[in-house]
Write an enzyme that holds these catalytic residues in place. Sequence first.
Site, mmCIF file in Angstrom:
data_model
loop_
_atom_site.group_PDB
_atom_site.id
_atom_site.type_symbol
_atom_site.label_atom_id
_atom_site.label_comp_id
_atom_site.label_asym_id
_atom_site.label_seq_id
_atom_site.Cartn_x
_atom_site.Cartn_y
_atom_site.Cartn_z
ATOM 1 C CE1 TYR A 95 119.962 -2.337 0.982
ATOM 2 C CE2 TYR A 95 121.690 -1.043 2.011
ATOM 3 C CZ TYR A 95 121.052 -1.503 0.876
ATOM 4 O OH TYR A 95 121.512 -1.140 -0.368
ATOM 5 N NE ARG A 159 129.143 -1.959 -8.905
ATOM 6 C CZ ARG A 159 129.125 -1.331 -7.731
ATOM 7 N NH1 ARG A 159 129.873 -1.751 -6.725
ATOM 8 N NH2 ARG A 159 128.342 -0.276 -7.553
ATOM 9 C CE LYS A 177 120.246 2.140 -1.184
ATOM 10 N NZ LYS A 177 121.609 1.847 -1.624
ATOM 11 C CD GLU A 248 121.454 0.206 -4.514
ATOM 12 O OE1 GLU A 248 122.230 -0.318 -3.699
ATOM 13 O OE2 GLU A 248 121.228 1.436 -4.551
ATOM 14 C CG ASP A 249 124.057 -2.820 -5.665
ATOM 15 O OD1 ASP A 249 124.876 -1.909 -5.449
ATOM 16 O OD2 ASP A 249 123.571 -3.504 -4.756
ATOM 17 C CG ASP A 271 122.380 5.125 -2.508
ATOM 18 O OD1 ASP A 271 122.495 6.273 -2.037
ATOM 19 O OD2 ASP A 271 122.560 4.092 -1.840
ATOM 20 C CG ASP A 272 125.525 1.614 -6.124
ATOM 21 O OD1 ASP A 272 125.486 1.158 -4.970
ATOM 22 O OD2 ASP A 272 124.829 1.166 -7.051
ATOM 23 C CG ASN A 418 128.648 -2.342 2.451
ATOM 24 O OD1 ASN A 418 128.192 -2.974 1.506
ATOM 25 N ND2 ASN A 418 128.411 -1.051 2.621
#
Length: 599
Positions: A95, A159, A177, A248-249, A271-272, A418
Amino acid sequence: MSETGDSRRNSIELVGAKAGTAMPAEMRQALNLRGLVPASIEDFSKQEMRAFQQLMAKPTNLEKYEFLASLRSINVNLFFRLVLNHFKEVAPIIYTPTVGEACLNYSHIYPFIYPCKTSVGMFITLNDVENIDAVIENYRNSMAEHIDPEITVITDGSRILGLGDLGINGMGIPIGKLQLYVAIAGLNPGRTLPIVLDFGTNSKKYLNDPLYLGTRQPRPDDETFYRAADKVLAALYRAFPDLLVQFEDFSTDHAFGLLKNWRNKALCFNDDIQGTGCVILGGFISAVEQAGIPPRDQRILFVGAGSAAVGVAKQLIEYFVIEHRIPEEQAKAMFWFVDSRGMITANRGDKLAQHKVYFARHDNGDTQCTSIDEALEYVKPTALIGLSTIYKAFNERILTRMNELNTDARPIIFPLSNPDNKAECTFEEAMQCTNNRVLFASGTAFPEYTVPETGEVRVPAQGNNMYVFPAIGLGAVLCKPSHITDTMIYAVSKALANSLNEQERARGELYPRIERIRDVAARLTAAFITQAVREGCVRDKHWMEIVQSNMPQEADSKAVTGLFTKRVLGEVKTLMWAPASSVEQYIVEAITYGNPDDI
């Protein structure tokens, strides 16, 4: 031999092959392998030792990623033993930060990292949407044991981390993940489903790359996107009614839009937005306790105003409202935001994105801050939180000024972007500019820092979502709530803060040591399930009965404390999947319950 007998023998042969050099002599004899494989019969520990040596011999992190991905394809059991027994070394490879580099190169390395898999998940294009039920049936038929997934991580690659629009290359994130869901929280690896919505990309780099594996077209407009995404989600829930969907993203607007549309009618979370807010709140609770000023005197400046930043801030507001009984409007007034155009105010003169409106300042008069420096002088924050993906945004001048502004309290500095080349500052920089007084947490891992004057070694806190999302996932899969509420997420944050042991508290640390993460995940899962039962949202009668008969004694029955009983914790631990520790255990479990290498 009967069809059942043939199937059983095929399973034994398959499992025997997966055991590799640990295959027992009797099985080798039965499979006519005498003289065809090395004579030495090893145990799993030697296999693991060999794999770890090979891993560490790889010269670059990307090559280590490729080695681990290939190992995961060949031998799930060995892969997860390696992850669990060498978590500190392996987690940054599968990850963040290495997964970011892998995503950038995904189309180029994909054929070589899954040598034994026809598919590693679902790649759904816009053209597939009208036939989505058939696509899902294809996936079902590809599963050796026809076992339905319990959890999916789904992205459209628009993203990815701080790297932007990667299109289909973002598939590395759901895969990575889900590996953490298994390693940390013990979800069944054979019941995880990575999905990428290959709806196109606006990246010219990938559209012009002859080796790009995704759809070569620009991304659709919002109406087309939501119509297609909703059809995919409806079909997934139709096929797998108990499925947990983790978004996610996605781009910021779509992340908020999907969550708003689905969070109250299906089992899902983002989760973001929610996971990031949850883990940062857990560390922030610990930081506030050590800061040296009353919680209601905190002044919090965010740099970056995307979905993650707004999600974090809303979680922090909930903490002040629930824990310290500060009215919401007063709690919201403790927060300021800076985006690419400066401090976010209602009278700045531009049209604010919908998710920013809630935090727009109305008390600034004619003051407009166009830089972080100006905002710092205007706000005089006690806490500085970065989710900007701007490398070194917290420079020496900013960090030194934070220290000067907080002489009577310890400054809270959380550079959360990150991977590391997007981080607002390093731990070393924050320590040096604050006379080692900083309460620090980052989104990426940084090395320990030795205080020159004393020789004391300080360990930086990493506010990594992997502390919380595996527990949210396992809790939801086990107790099957109708939906996931903010207070369930809040209970996980509280449990994370509560999980610090005496040694960690004595050292002033904000998060548990990473070596304890699986035990911590069990505790957070127990807190999630306990809260879900208290809210009456649980559909699984087994968990309703266990929790209701083992409810923690709390002074305020309405308080969200993150507490749970030993009975609930023990039940969680018994249901966490773990790789087999011996070849005998592996063979029995694989034949009895299904082989995770092939499902």
